[in-house]
Write a protein that holds these residues in place. Sequence first.
Motif, PDB file in Angstrom:
ATOM      1  N   VAL A   1       0.589   0.078  -6.833  1.00 56.42           N
ATOM      2  CA  VAL A   1       0.571  -0.493  -8.179  1.00 56.42           C
ATOM      3  C   VAL A   1       2.015  -0.672  -8.632  1.00 56.42           C
ATOM      4  CG1 VAL A   1      -0.164  -0.166 -10.565  1.00 56.42           C
ATOM      5  CG2 VAL A   1      -1.628   0.620  -8.684  1.00 56.42           C
ATOM      6  N   GLU A   2       2.365  -1.892  -8.982  1.00 62.34           N
ATOM      7  CA  GLU A   2       3.759  -2.205  -9.301  1.00 62.34           C
ATOM      8  C   GLU A   2       4.185  -1.635 -10.646  1.00 62.34           C
ATOM      9  OE1 GLU A   2       7.377  -3.398  -8.386  1.00 62.34           O
ATOM     10  OE2 GLU A   2       5.737  -4.110  -7.105  1.00 62.34           O
ATOM     11  N   ASN A   3       3.406  -1.891 -11.681  1.00 58.03           N
ATOM     12  CA  ASN A   3       3.765  -1.460 -13.030  1.00 58.03           C
ATOM     13  C   ASN A   3       2.738  -0.466 -13.557  1.00 58.03           C
ATOM     14  OD1 ASN A   3       6.076  -3.249 -13.309  1.00 58.03           O
ATOM     15  ND2 ASN A   3       4.581  -4.917 -13.428  1.00 58.03           N
ATOM     16  N   TYR A   4       3.165   0.747 -13.780  1.00 57.92           N
ATOM     17  CA  TYR A   4       2.261   1.773 -14.280  1.00 57.92           C
ATOM     18  C   TYR A   4       3.066   2.862 -14.975  1.00 57.92           C
ATOM     19  CZ  TYR A   4       3.690   4.749 -10.354  1.00 57.92           C
ATOM     20  OH  TYR A   4       4.419   5.511  -9.473  1.00 57.92           O
ATOM     21  N   THR A   5       2.357   3.697 -15.707  1.00 55.41           N
ATOM     22  CA  THR A   5       2.969   4.852 -16.362  1.00 55.41           C
ATOM     23  C   THR A   5       2.498   6.107 -15.658  1.00 55.41           C
ATOM     24  OG1 THR A   5       2.985   3.703 -18.491  1.00 55.41           O
ATOM     25  CG2 THR A   5       3.236   6.103 -18.540  1.00 55.41           C
TER      26      THR A   5
ATOM     27  N   VAL B   1       0.836  -1.202   0.000  1.00 56.55           N
ATOM     28  CA  VAL B   1       0.000   0.000   0.000  1.00 56.55           C
ATOM     29  C   VAL B   1       0.870   1.252   0.000  1.00 56.55           C
ATOM     30  CG1 VAL B   1      -1.906  -1.141   1.202  1.00 56.55           C
ATOM     31  CG2 VAL B   1      -0.152   0.078   2.524  1.00 56.55           C
ATOM     32  N   VAL B   2       0.227   2.357  -0.303  1.00 60.55           N
ATOM     33  CA  VAL B   2       0.881   3.659  -0.292  1.00 60.55           C
ATOM     34  C   VAL B   2       0.062   4.602   0.578  1.00 60.55           C
ATOM     35  CG1 VAL B   2       1.381   5.702  -1.698  1.00 60.55           C
ATOM     36  CG2 VAL B   2       2.007   3.444  -2.539  1.00 60.55           C
ATOM     37  N   THR B   3       0.739   5.420   1.370  1.00 58.06           N
ATOM     38  CA  THR B   3       0.059   6.481   2.110  1.00 58.06           C
ATOM     39  C   THR B   3       0.534   7.828   1.584  1.00 58.06           C
ATOM     40  OG1 THR B   3       1.734   6.478   3.872  1.00 58.06           O
ATOM     41  CG2 THR B   3      -0.234   5.114   4.206  1.00 58.06           C
TER      42      THR B   3
ATOM     43  N   LEU C   1      -1.629  11.533 -13.775  1.00 54.64           N
ATOM     44  CA  LEU C   1      -2.408  10.337 -14.051  1.00 54.64           C
ATOM     45  C   LEU C   1      -1.556   9.101 -13.833  1.00 54.64           C
ATOM     46  CD1 LEU C   1      -4.253  11.250 -17.396  1.00 54.64           C
ATOM     47  CD2 LEU C   1      -5.099  11.512 -15.049  1.00 54.64           C
ATOM     48  N   LEU C   2      -2.164   8.061 -13.303  1.00 51.56           N
ATOM     49  CA  LEU C   2      -1.545   6.750 -13.181  1.00 51.56           C
ATOM     50  C   LEU C   2      -2.231   5.862 -14.215  1.00 51.56           C
ATOM     51  CD1 LEU C   2      -0.878   4.815  -9.872  1.00 51.56           C
ATOM     52  CD2 LEU C   2      -1.860   3.683 -11.865  1.00 51.56           C
ATOM     53  N   ILE C   3      -1.477   5.380 -15.193  1.00 48.95           N
ATOM     54  CA  ILE C   3      -2.045   4.543 -16.250  1.00 48.95           C
ATOM     55  C   ILE C   3      -1.517   3.122 -16.081  1.00 48.95           C
ATOM     56  CG2 ILE C   3      -2.308   4.221 -18.738  1.00 48.95           C
ATOM     57  CD1 ILE C   3      -1.803   7.211 -19.078  1.00 48.95           C
ATOM     58  N   ASP C   4      -2.429   2.170 -15.867  1.00 47.90           N
ATOM     59  CA  ASP C   4      -1.993   0.801 -15.606  1.00 47.90           C
ATOM     60  C   ASP C   4      -1.665   0.064 -16.906  1.00 47.90           C
ATOM     61  OD1 ASP C   4      -4.391  -0.063 -16.744  1.00 47.90           O
ATOM     62  OD2 ASP C   4      -5.359  -0.481 -14.824  1.00 47.90           O
ATOM     63  N   GLU C   5      -1.286  -1.198 -16.769  1.00 55.96           N
ATOM     64  CA  GLU C   5      -0.842  -1.980 -17.929  1.00 55.96           C
ATOM     65  C   GLU C   5      -1.965  -2.235 -18.925  1.00 55.96           C
ATOM     66  OE1 GLU C   5       2.737  -4.819 -16.625  1.00 55.96           O
ATOM     67  OE2 GLU C   5       0.908  -5.210 -15.469  1.00 55.96           O
TER      68      GLU C   5
ATOM     69  N   HIS D   1      14.944   4.278  -9.994  1.00 50.09           N
ATOM     70  CA  HIS D   1      15.386   3.966  -8.631  1.00 50.09           C
ATOM     71  C   HIS D   1      14.430   4.478  -7.551  1.00 50.09           C
ATOM     72  CE1 HIS D   1      19.050   2.915 -10.697  1.00 50.09           C
ATOM     73  NE2 HIS D   1      19.141   4.139 -11.187  1.00 50.09           N
ATOM     74  N   ASN D   2      13.266   4.994  -7.962  1.00 49.36           N
ATOM     75  CA  ASN D   2      12.340   5.569  -6.986  1.00 49.36           C
ATOM     76  C   ASN D   2      10.924   5.460  -7.521  1.00 49.36           C
ATOM     77  OD1 ASN D   2      10.869   7.333  -5.239  1.00 49.36           O
ATOM     78  ND2 ASN D   2      12.750   8.470  -4.786  1.00 49.36           N
ATOM     79  N   PHE D   3      10.040   4.788  -6.798  1.00 50.53           N
ATOM     80  CA  PHE D   3       8.678   4.583  -7.292  1.00 50.53           C
ATOM     81  C   PHE D   3       7.895   5.888  -7.400  1.00 50.53           C
ATOM     82  CE2 PHE D   3       7.716   4.808  -2.792  1.00 50.53           C
ATOM     83  CZ  PHE D   3       6.412   5.284  -2.727  1.00 50.53           C
TER      84      PHE D   3
END
Length: 248
Positions: A139-143, A98-100, A204-208, A163-165
Amino acid sequence: MIIRSNTELRERYDDLKAGDSFIGILSYKTLKHRVLIDLLERGVRFFPSALSQTLGRSKVAQALAFRQWMLPHTLIITRRFDLMHAINVYKEQGIHGVVTKEDGLQCGFGVHRWDDVEAVYNQASFQAIFYPFVLQPFVENYTDVRVIIAGDYHEAYVRKNEHNFRMNLTVGGTSRPHNLAEEHLALCRRVMERGKFPYVHMDLLIDEQGQAYVSEAALNGGMKGARIARSDLDVLKTAILEKMAGAF
């Protein structure tokens, strides 16, 4: 009467009445929300809107107003009970990482990654986390796409950091231009309409699968990677606000 600076606003504060306008970002620091309520009750108009100024400063407020366009299971955490509830919800959904997001912090400094909600609960119990904050699945893989919109002008660029999510360009990230899909531009404009943003810097977070979700929105933001110069963008923004104020 149209007020165009915080200095003038302070000088003419008691003179303002219904129909008057303020153009600019309200300062007043810790008094800001009280000033907004006072002036709104007196019928003073804000450009940018009071709503956009409030939302742009608060990730928690955005999670409330924009939640239908954010990642599923985005939650606002205001107390321990909310975290206990989140533990159940996330485990039922099979969500682990998770992310806070701390309220009010910009540039990714208030974004934290955790192995699970239990880890968040443990830290919050020892007052290492301050309420309120936003909780989201990791979310592990996103744009990561930054979108800038001002009137008819819009552009987008991808931000990436190996090197940084957080994908922050100020701490070693890179960027490249991005052709924004029409449905993603339409999403941005729906969010702008909901938040009464006259212009926006939106992430925006765009998923796979190509599904776009709103990460956050602001009236001003970093422009490293943008094609337009900040000075030129400021001219566009000022023209938009003056036109809006002149329409009344």
